[in-house]
Design a protein around this motif. Sequence first.
Motif, mmCIF file in Angstrom:
data_model
loop_
_atom_site.group_PDB
_atom_site.id
_atom_site.type_symbol
_atom_site.label_atom_id
_atom_site.label_comp_id
_atom_site.label_asym_id
_atom_site.label_seq_id
_atom_site.Cartn_x
_atom_site.Cartn_y
_atom_site.Cartn_z
ATOM 1 N N PRO A 7 -12.192 4.691 7.698
ATOM 2 C CA PRO A 7 -12.288 5.716 8.130
ATOM 3 C C PRO A 7 -11.208 5.542 9.571
ATOM 4 O O PRO A 7 -10.428 6.167 9.822
ATOM 5 N N THR B 152 0.869 -1.273 0.046
ATOM 6 C CA THR B 152 -0.066 -0.055 0.082
ATOM 7 C C THR B 152 0.822 1.312 -0.114
ATOM 8 O O THR B 152 1.328 1.581 1.283
ATOM 9 N N ASP C 91 0.546 4.508 -0.890
ATOM 10 C CA ASP C 91 0.136 5.646 -0.177
ATOM 11 C C ASP C 91 -1.399 5.559 0.410
ATOM 12 O O ASP C 91 -2.290 5.619 -0.146
ATOM 13 N N ARG D 284 -7.673 4.883 8.605
ATOM 14 C CA ARG D 284 -7.011 6.340 8.387
ATOM 15 C C ARG D 284 -6.647 6.986 9.681
ATOM 16 O O ARG D 284 -5.680 7.675 9.893
ATOM 17 N N GLY E 204 -3.472 8.299 0.942
ATOM 18 C CA GLY E 204 -4.123 8.954 -0.351
ATOM 19 C C GLY E 204 -5.234 8.120 -0.867
ATOM 20 O O GLY E 204 -5.923 8.259 -1.997
ATOM 21 N N ASP E 205 -5.550 6.804 -0.247
ATOM 22 C CA ASP E 205 -6.435 6.041 -0.908
ATOM 23 C C ASP E 205 -7.754 6.383 -0.320
ATOM 24 O O ASP E 205 -8.093 6.578 0.880
ATOM 25 N N GLN E 206 -8.756 6.912 -1.376
ATOM 26 C CA GLN E 206 -9.998 7.227 -0.989
ATOM 27 C C GLN E 206 -10.743 6.215 -0.291
ATOM 28 O O GLN E 206 -11.897 6.757 0.223
ATOM 29 N N ASP E 207 -10.543 5.018 -0.538
ATOM 30 C CA ASP E 207 -11.576 3.934 -0.117
ATOM 31 C C ASP E 207 -11.076 3.488 1.324
ATOM 32 O O ASP E 207 -11.601 2.269 1.651
ATOM 33 N N LEU E 208 -9.880 4.005 1.794
ATOM 34 C CA LEU E 208 -9.467 3.770 3.143
ATOM 35 C C LEU E 208 -10.713 3.731 4.348
ATOM 36 O O LEU E 208 -11.218 4.661 4.349
#
Length: 459
Positions: A152, A141, A143, A155, A146-150
């Motif tokens: 929450p 992984t 970034d 994150r 930067g992963d929009q589907d990470l």
Amino acid sequence: MSAPHLPKVAGIDPEVPVSAQTAAPLREIPAAPGAFIQDRLAGWVSDLTTLHELTERLAATATLDAALNELLHAGAALVGARRGLLVLERAGTTTPSTTLGLGLGPADLGHLETVERSATALGRVLDGPPDAADARDGIATPDLLGDQDLDPRHREVATRLGYAASYALPLASEGAGRLGGAVWFYDEPGEPSEKQRHLVGLYARYATEHLARLTELERARADIATVAEELLPSRLPRIPGVRLAARHRTGPQGGGDWYDALPLPDHALGLAVGSVGGSGPSAMAAMGRLRASLRAYAVMEGEDPVAVLSDLELLLRLTEPARTATALFAYCEPAARKVVLAGAGHTPPLVLGDRRCEYVETTLSAPLGMLACWEAPSVEFSPAPGETVLLYTDGLLRRTGDAMDRAFARLHSAAASVPKADRRDPAAVTDHVLRAMLPDGLDRSDSTEDVVVLAAHFD
């Protein structure tokens, strides 16, 4: 008539036309074709040398905890990371999972555990199909933030702990199956190169085989320790006028050191320690038989320790003629502060009190099973109020690594150094002596010796 052929000179056919153009002058000398190959070979040799050094260090580990720590550090070096997390859990077993962090404190591990397992790369390599591509190549992984589907929560934890990328790899091999997985964290976005992935993959497969061997070895050691504990007293008796404490550790292969404390008629007490020759299940079984037999003889004629050991000698000679053993039996009358003991090739007890610290002088005798008829005179002594009689096996002396005379002197010094405040507590006495004799602890895996210490404090 045909024209004659012109002669060939130096292998040149004069009929072949010669070009009138001249070659352009060389501006640069081209590199030798082998230079590139030599650089590649040098890189391969360097990589193999690094891999060899890391696998040698891993192979030198003798415990599961040491191997897991070494794996985490080596993997971090191979992929260029600073922190990591390892989870060991074998599918289809009742063994609880083991979690270990590198550069992560207990609070950090707690935060990581709050992330849903399926939302992490480590969870995917742990739960995914064994034949999936991730099980072979790992999951990078590069970034994370930067992963929009990470997830929450993931994150939030990544931001709190300060990592921006990760690389997860399963701990799996064809022979051992999948034992768990590891993930390494990067402080900045990035991922391991193809060469780094290849090297850490080779290392992880070797490490998995090593971990599988250590897991089976530790399970066998735990089973041996459990059997040994079952063969020894589950609790010590309570007799007025005397307090008891015992410490026992079985070697990794299982040994024959034992102890016993049993109440006898008229408020008397029988104390015994001994050692059966050899190691492994056979020695442990012989130890159980010997201890059970001594208990029976002690109940019948415990007032005469010589008779007890004579009967034990006869039994050992008739039933197991190829085996030897040492034993010491003491008949105690706490109310009268009287102790009568006899020993067969065993180490002498030590008496510790406010006014003295000395070994009890016992008659030298051969171990059980070495004489056609065993008999040695008994010894009687009277411990003063507040004194402790310390019985032990020679494994305590041998684990020090010293010569026997130095080990005896070391034991005497350890007993004499017990603080006066602790001398009335037999448990404190045994613990102090063990710490002084064995600074590295009782659970050293590189020692094959059993250790038994039995303390009787007379009020």
